[in-house]
Motif scaffolding. Structure first.
Motif, PDB file in Angstrom:
ATOM      1  N   ASP A  16     -15.598  -0.481  -0.938  1.00 37.39           N
ATOM      2  CA  ASP A  16     -14.744  -0.665   0.239  1.00 37.39           C
ATOM      3  C   ASP A  16     -13.491  -1.501  -0.029  1.00 37.39           C
ATOM      4  OD1 ASP A  16     -16.428   0.913   1.664  1.00 37.39           O
ATOM      5  OD2 ASP A  16     -17.427  -0.695   2.753  1.00 37.39           O
ATOM      6  N   PRO A  17     -13.578  -2.636  -0.748  1.00 43.42           N
ATOM      7  CA  PRO A  17     -12.345  -3.389  -1.002  1.00 43.42           C
ATOM      8  C   PRO A  17     -11.285  -2.576  -1.727  1.00 43.42           C
ATOM      9  CG  PRO A  17     -14.246  -4.755  -1.454  1.00 43.42           C
ATOM     10  CD  PRO A  17     -14.767  -3.362  -1.227  1.00 43.42           C
ATOM     11  N   ARG A  28      -9.656  -0.275   0.809  1.00 42.41           N
ATOM     12  CA  ARG A  28      -8.788  -1.036   1.706  1.00 42.41           C
ATOM     13  C   ARG A  28      -7.511  -1.472   0.990  1.00 42.41           C
ATOM     14  NH1 ARG A  28     -13.706  -3.314   3.525  1.00 42.41           N
ATOM     15  NH2 ARG A  28     -13.407  -5.112   2.150  1.00 42.41           N
ATOM     16  N   ASN A  29      -7.644  -1.943  -0.256  1.00 41.12           N
ATOM     17  CA  ASN A  29      -6.479  -2.407  -1.007  1.00 41.12           C
ATOM     18  C   ASN A  29      -5.462  -1.299  -1.226  1.00 41.12           C
ATOM     19  OD1 ASN A  29      -7.523  -4.965  -1.186  1.00 41.12           O
ATOM     20  ND2 ASN A  29      -8.263  -4.755  -3.287  1.00 41.12           N
ATOM     21  N   LYS A  60      -8.566   2.954   3.723  1.00 41.38           N
ATOM     22  CA  LYS A  60      -9.639   2.660   4.667  1.00 41.38           C
ATOM     23  C   LYS A  60      -9.207   1.520   5.550  1.00 41.38           C
ATOM     24  CE  LYS A  60     -14.628   1.867   4.909  1.00 41.38           C
ATOM     25  NZ  LYS A  60     -15.890   1.791   4.142  1.00 41.38           N
ATOM     26  N   SER A  63     -11.363  -5.877  -7.240  1.00 43.01           N
ATOM     27  CA  SER A  63     -11.120  -6.079  -5.807  1.00 43.01           C
ATOM     28  C   SER A  63     -12.212  -6.955  -5.207  1.00 43.01           C
ATOM     29  CB  SER A  63     -11.068  -4.731  -5.083  1.00 43.01           C
ATOM     30  OG  SER A  63     -10.017  -3.928  -5.577  1.00 43.01           O
ATOM     31  N   LYS A  80       0.820  -1.213   0.000  1.00 44.51           N
ATOM     32  CA  LYS A  80       0.000   0.000   0.000  1.00 44.51           C
ATOM     33  C   LYS A  80       0.854   1.263   0.000  1.00 44.51           C
ATOM     34  CE  LYS A  80      -3.777  -2.336   2.435  1.00 44.51           C
ATOM     35  NZ  LYS A  80      -3.159  -3.658   2.327  1.00 44.51           N
TER      36      LYS A  80
END
Length: 698
Positions: free
Chosen positions: A689-690, A693-694, A698, A640, A561
């Motif tokens: 959301d994924p 996050r990825n 988040k 994702s 990330k």
């Protein structure tokens, strides 16, 4: 009518038909294994006659449809149109592929000659009143013709194509549209030619002092020496604007003034008020597209394009991009401040600039994760990475890849693999072309020399090609990829799998997914590239054969990330710039650089980051991604979520999930609307959301 003719860039000598004899290889069935193009037999003088004859033959096929006295139905109108243009497609797939991967001044001259012919031909079909009347008759009566679902969708797609291409316009407006299309075809060619020349010929950084190589590793220096020899600077070192040459220099060179010189050479491409300048060309393209959209009844070109995508409206796209931009910009600012702190600690008396970002990002990554890109590269030998992606495809779909050395190739560096299914049956061919050279355009892409089709009820297997611009081997070191290049190869391989698995009897819809879904098959493959069990298969040290240690895999995953703020911001900035250029409600005369600056100011782009593509070298939006550069991020929501379908089972190679993905997305993706096909695979709508996050937001 074969859809490839609508999708490929139009491009193409100044040889007349009379100079060519009957041995033109395009005029007979290829006698090669798998009927691959006989590249060794195809000469420059073959292209124009083949284009001209292809146009002539398809026009005869169209005339036959129009003159058919029978009542219009699916077979005599829609299917006949779908199967027309075989010769034109045959020459187009070869020529346009090679004009991107292995062009020359002669090829570019062909492109310029053929472009107006092919553009006029497409207009002659799409604006043909009699043909449209028959298509409309089938469309209006479609619910009474006992069509199956694929036939019904094919009818609706062709009808929609003709309406979107101006079939309902009056004669005066049709004439205006023809003129616009002709101008656009020539401008697209000129833009691409300028960019190719500027990138490969007009700028190089020549270093003649060993001390100016400080910070660079031996493999980078050796590669620069080879490049210098190619440019006639033997005994020196040359760095180019090709990313495999430029990025390592920006990451490791301690010479800030040279980093600036190289980076500014890159971001100022085709923006130097010389013969390669593209600013006026892009502005004219934007204005012509605004006129075209208005003629066709759309508020802007964005509305015209996006109405046919999953997003449906420009507002939906802007809203989506802004939703991701805010957390991405915050992350980028945090990284910028951390890098500035490094500069200050080291006694640097300057503010971080765009040409510093890669250099200090490497330092910050080392500081946060104890990871240096140089630690990873020895484990990413090109051939091993290639075998790693083959391994993933085998685990998911049971297919195998066998290298073939008995098939024609268009360049000595090209590899060919035969793809077979789990029963040993032929699926298709995959051509791989890895390294930069003067006749190859920049970037990476997946294309085809033949798309899947059906002849006499039997499937004709596809021939797919992947073209990249990856780091070359040196005399002492094999081609070692960066992590970004590893992901790029997996990405393009995802497109290749889409092309190999596409299956459908009607060429208009087979494999034809919305533009903002087309990156789903490619981007989902990137997820497997960094999975530990996959890395343990292909990430082996090129000298020792040692598998990448668990500690290094953990560092790679922990750093996955890192710098995502920068990557996301520069991408969204380019996507917004694309949308802004295509938001004109009518033609405008604007200062191109000022327009670009205002566009970036509205999204609060920080001065340390340029958009991934600036106006003058934004080749994506000159071609097929106009009003659509946003699709990579849009598709990341899908990929994702789709990869999570595997993760949720506890098995990233779950064959049941893979079978559903292959069926509903890769093979039958064009059989219905994009979201309908996705829901068949996933069983629920995707969430943003994924993605957040990825990317660490988040």
């Amino acid at each position: 009518m074969r859809k490839v003719l609508f999708l490929m860039p139009l491009a193409a000598i100044v040889c007349g038909f009379a100079l060519v004899k009957t041995e033109n290889p395009f005029f007979t069935e290829y006698k090669t294994p798998f009927k691959v193009p006989p590249f060794n037999e195809i000469k420059l003088e073959h292209y124009v006659p083949a284009f001209e004859k292809g146009i002539e033959e398809q026009q005869k096929e169209i005339d036959a449809i129009i003159s058919n006295p029978e009542t219009p139905n699916f077979k005599n109108t829609i299917l006949a149109l779908d199967k027309s243009g075989r010769l034109l497609t045959k020459v187009s797939t070869v020529f346009y592929s090679l004009n991107s991967a292995e062009t020359s001044p002669e090829m570019q001259a062909i492109a310029r000659q053929v472009a107006p012919k092919v553009t006029a031909h497409h207009d002659n079909i799409s604006l043909n009143d009699k043909l449209f009347k028959r298509i409309k008759a089938v469309y209006d009566n479609r619910m009474n013709l006992k069509l199956d679902s694929l036939q019904l969708r094919t009818v609706e797609k062709y009808y929609n194509d003709f309406v979107r291409n101006g079939a309902n316009l009056n004669d005066d407006d049709k004439a205006k549209l023809r003129e616009i299309n002709q101008k656009l075809s020539q401008l697209r060619l000129k833009f691409g030619e300028n960019l190719l020349d500027e990138t490969n010929k007009n700028f190089i950084l020549v270093i003649d002092k060993p001390e100016d190589l400080e910070g660079l590793s031996k493999d980078i220096i050796d590669a620069a020496a080879i490049t210098a020899k190619q440019f006639g600077h033997e005994g020196k070192w040359v760095f180019t604007l090709q990313k495999p040459s430029m990025i390592p220099f920006l990451q490791y060179s301690k010479k800030r003034e040279l980093r600036e010189k190289l980076y500014m050479g890159y971001v100022m491409r085709c923006n130097n008020n010389d013969k390669f300048d593209n600013k006026a060309i892009l502005l004219e393209i934007a204005n012509l597209r605004a006129q075209k959209a208005k003629l066709l009844g759309y508020e802007t070109f964005n509305h015209y394009v996006i109405s046919n995508n999953m997003a449906k409206t420009p507002d939906a796209v802007y809203s989506f991009l802004n939703q991701v931009m805010e957390p991405a910009l915050n992350a980028a600012i945090r990284d910028r401040d951390a890098m500035q702190a490094i500069i200050d600690r080291e006694g640097g008396n300057f503010k971080l600039a765009p040409w510093d970002w890669w250099y200090y990002a490497e330092k910050l990554k080392k500081e946060k994760y104890d990871l240096d890109e140089a630690e990873l590269k020895p484990y990413f030998k090109l051939e091993n990475v290639r075998d790693g992606m083959f391994y993933v495809a085998n685990k998911l779909y049971g297919i195998t890849f066998t290298k073939r050395t008995d098939l024609p190739i268009y360049h000595p560096e090209v590899e060919v693999f035969e793809v077979k299914d789990d029963k040993g049956q032929h699926v298709g061919l995959l051509y791989l072309d890895y390294h930069p050279r003067p006749g190859k355009r920049v970037g990476a892409w997946c294309g085809r020399f033949r798309q899947q089709t059906y002849e006499n009820g039997k499937k004709v297997a596809p021939i797919v090609n992947i073209v990249t611009n990856f780091t070359r081997p040196t005399e002492t070191t094999p081609a070692l990829l960066t992590w970004d290049e590893v992901e790029t190869l997996f990405h393009e391989f995802g497109h290749a799998l889409h092309g190999l698995f596409t299956d459908g009897p009607y060429e208009r819809i087979a494999g034809s997914v919305p533009r903002d879904m087309v990156e789903l098959p490619s981007q989902i493959m990137e997820h497997w590239a960094g999975e530990p069990q996959v890395l343990k298969f292909y990430a082996k040290h090129y000298q020792t054969g040692e598998v990448m240690p668990d500690a290094l895999i953990e560092k790679l995953q922990r750093s996955s990330k890192f710098n995502q703020g920068f990557a996301t911001v520069e991408y969204i900035a380019a996507a917004i710039l694309d949308l802004d250029w295509h938001s004109f409600t009518e033609p405008k005369q604007v200062d191109v650089l000022e327009f670009e600056n205002q566009s970036m100011s509205r999204i609060k782009l920080i001065p340390e980051i340029y958009p991934r593509y600036r106006t003058s070298y934004f080749n994506h939006i000159v071609g097929g991604y106009a009003s659509g550069y946003y699709v990579y991020l849009w598709a990341e929501v899908l990929d994702s979520d789709a990869f999570n379908a595997f993760v949720e089972t506890g098995d990233i190679f779950n064959k049941d999930v893979a079978a559903k993905f292959r069926k509903y997305v890769l093979a039958e993706g064009g059989n219905n609307d994009g979201m309908v096909q996705y829901l068949k695979f996933r069983g629920k709508a995707p969430s943003i959301d994924p993605l957040l996050r990825n990317r660490g937001f988040k």
